[in-house]
Design a protein around this motif. Sequence first.
Motif, PDB file in Angstrom:
ATOM      1  N   ALA A  34      41.014 -15.893  58.027  1.00 34.57           N
ATOM      2  CA  ALA A  34      41.550 -16.033  59.385  1.00 34.57           C
ATOM      3  C   ALA A  34      41.973 -17.474  59.643  1.00 34.57           C
ATOM      4  N   ALA A  35      41.167 -18.436  59.214  1.00 39.99           N
ATOM      5  CA  ALA A  35      41.493 -19.849  59.427  1.00 39.99           C
ATOM      6  C   ALA A  35      42.785 -20.228  58.712  1.00 39.99           C
ATOM      7  N   LEU A  36      42.986 -19.725  57.508  1.00 38.11           N
ATOM      8  CA  LEU A  36      44.221 -20.030  56.778  1.00 38.11           C
ATOM      9  C   LEU A  36      45.443 -19.512  57.510  1.00 38.11           C
ATOM     10  N   ILE A  37      45.344 -18.317  58.048  1.00 33.33           N
ATOM     11  CA  ILE A  37      46.460 -17.746  58.819  1.00 33.33           C
ATOM     12  C   ILE A  37      46.694 -18.558  60.084  1.00 33.33           C
ATOM     13  N   GLU A  38      45.618 -18.879  60.789  1.00 32.51           N
ATOM     14  CA  GLU A  38      45.720 -19.644  62.029  1.00 32.51           C
ATOM     15  C   GLU A  38      46.260 -21.053  61.787  1.00 32.51           C
ATOM     16  N   LEU A  39      45.795 -21.694  60.722  1.00 32.83           N
ATOM     17  CA  LEU A  39      46.280 -23.045  60.402  1.00 32.83           C
ATOM     18  C   LEU A  39      47.758 -23.040  60.056  1.00 32.83           C
ATOM     19  N   ALA A  40      48.212 -22.025  59.331  1.00 30.94           N
ATOM     20  CA  ALA A  40      49.641 -21.926  59.002  1.00 30.94           C
ATOM     21  C   ALA A  40      50.464 -21.754  60.273  1.00 30.94           C
ATOM     22  N   ALA A  41      49.979 -20.942  61.202  1.00 37.35           N
ATOM     23  CA  ALA A  41      50.701 -20.738  62.463  1.00 37.35           C
ATOM     24  C   ALA A  41      50.733 -22.026  63.279  1.00 37.35           C
ATOM     25  N   ILE A  42      49.615 -22.733  63.315  1.00 37.33           N
ATOM     26  CA  ILE A  42      49.558 -24.001  64.053  1.00 37.33           C
ATOM     27  C   ILE A  42      50.492 -25.030  63.421  1.00 37.33           C
ATOM     28  N   GLU A  43      50.479 -25.090  62.098  1.00 36.88           N
ATOM     29  CA  GLU A  43      51.357 -26.026  61.393  1.00 36.88           C
ATOM     30  C   GLU A  43      52.824 -25.757  61.728  1.00 36.88           C
ATOM     31  N   THR A  44      53.198 -24.487  61.781  1.00 32.22           N
ATOM     32  CA  THR A  44      54.570 -24.115  62.131  1.00 32.22           C
ATOM     33  C   THR A  44      54.905 -24.555  63.545  1.00 32.22           C
ATOM     34  N   ARG A  45      53.987 -24.318  64.472  1.00 32.04           N
ATOM     35  CA  ARG A  45      54.233 -24.665  65.872  1.00 32.04           C
ATOM     36  C   ARG A  45      54.281 -26.179  66.074  1.00 32.04           C
ATOM     37  N   VAL A  46      53.424 -26.912  65.378  1.00 30.74           N
ATOM     38  CA  VAL A  46      53.458 -28.374  65.474  1.00 30.74           C
ATOM     39  C   VAL A  46      54.772 -28.899  64.899  1.00 30.74           C
ATOM     40  N   GLY A  47      55.207 -28.339  63.783  1.00 31.52           N
ATOM     41  CA  GLY A  47      56.483 -28.749  63.193  1.00 31.52           C
ATOM     42  C   GLY A  47      57.651 -28.498  64.124  1.00 31.52           C
ATOM     43  N   GLU A  48      57.640 -27.349  64.782  1.00 32.41           N
ATOM     44  CA  GLU A  48      58.704 -27.019  65.729  1.00 32.41           C
ATOM     45  C   GLU A  48      58.701 -27.991  66.907  1.00 32.41           C
ATOM     46  N   LEU A  49      57.520 -28.313  67.410  1.00 30.16           N
ATOM     47  CA  LEU A  49      57.420 -29.253  68.525  1.00 30.16           C
ATOM     48  C   LEU A  49      57.898 -30.641  68.111  1.00 30.16           C
ATOM     49  N   ARG A  50      57.513 -31.062  66.929  1.00 26.96           N
ATOM     50  CA  ARG A  50      57.962 -32.370  66.440  1.00 26.96           C
ATOM     51  C   ARG A  50      59.484 -32.411  66.326  1.00 26.96           C
ATOM     52  N   LEU A  51      60.093 -31.332  65.849  1.00 25.49           N
ATOM     53  CA  LEU A  51      61.549 -31.282  65.751  1.00 25.49           C
ATOM     54  C   LEU A  51      62.207 -31.362  67.123  1.00 25.49           C
ATOM     55  N   ARG A  52      61.621 -30.677  68.120  1.00 22.50           N
ATOM     56  CA  ARG A  52      62.178 -30.738  69.468  1.00 22.50           C
ATOM     57  C   ARG A  52      62.099 -32.144  70.046  1.00 22.50           C
ATOM     58  N   VAL A  53      60.968 -32.800  69.845  1.00 26.25           N
ATOM     59  CA  VAL A  53      60.821 -34.168  70.361  1.00 26.25           C
ATOM     60  C   VAL A  53      61.752 -35.108  69.604  1.00 26.25           C
ATOM     61  N   THR A  54      61.828 -34.961  68.298  1.00 24.46           N
ATOM     62  CA  THR A  54      62.706 -35.808  67.485  1.00 24.46           C
ATOM     63  C   THR A  54      64.167 -35.637  67.886  1.00 24.46           C
ATOM     64  N   ALA A  55      64.575 -34.408  68.164  1.00 28.99           N
ATOM     65  CA  ALA A  55      65.961 -34.142  68.547  1.00 28.99           C
ATOM     66  C   ALA A  55      66.352 -34.856  69.833  1.00 28.99           C
ATOM     67  N   ASP A  56      65.370 -35.159  70.662  1.00 28.21           N
ATOM     68  CA  ASP A  56      65.644 -35.815  71.933  1.00 28.21           C
ATOM     69  C   ASP A  56      65.142 -37.262  71.948  1.00 28.21           C
ATOM     70  N   ALA A  57      65.010 -37.865  70.775  1.00 30.99           N
ATOM     71  CA  ALA A  57      64.389 -39.186  70.684  1.00 30.99           C
ATOM     72  C   ALA A  57      65.365 -40.313  70.359  1.00 30.99           C
ATOM     73  N   SER A  58      66.632 -40.147  70.676  1.00 28.29           N
ATOM     74  CA  SER A  58      67.576 -41.232  70.390  1.00 28.29           C
ATOM     75  C   SER A  58      67.208 -42.493  71.159  1.00 28.29           C
TER      76      SER A  58
END
Length: 82
Positions: A34-58
């Motif tokens: 369960a932890a492996l599945i949850e960690l993979a999902a969290i990693e995906t969501r953190v990556g998506e959030l980082r991309l959104r912030v980076t896209a607006d970080a000029s």
Amino acid sequence: MDHPIRVATQVIDGALKSVADVNPAFMTTTDKAAALIELAAIETRVGELRLRVTADASDVAEETGARERRRLGGSRDAVSSG
């Protein structure tokens, strides 16, 4: 007052610090799976959030002198807390 994204990053950081010394060897097989599945999902969501912030970080790039946005997240020293 911190922005909700900053609050989320602080919560995630705190949660990870709280388990830094916890040994997964003592988890049940079910909990590990369960932890492996949850960690993979969290990693995906953190990556998506980082991309959104980076896209607006000029503006951060301009303030810190970063030539490329992809270099923005590499150093905590490069970004002010304000």
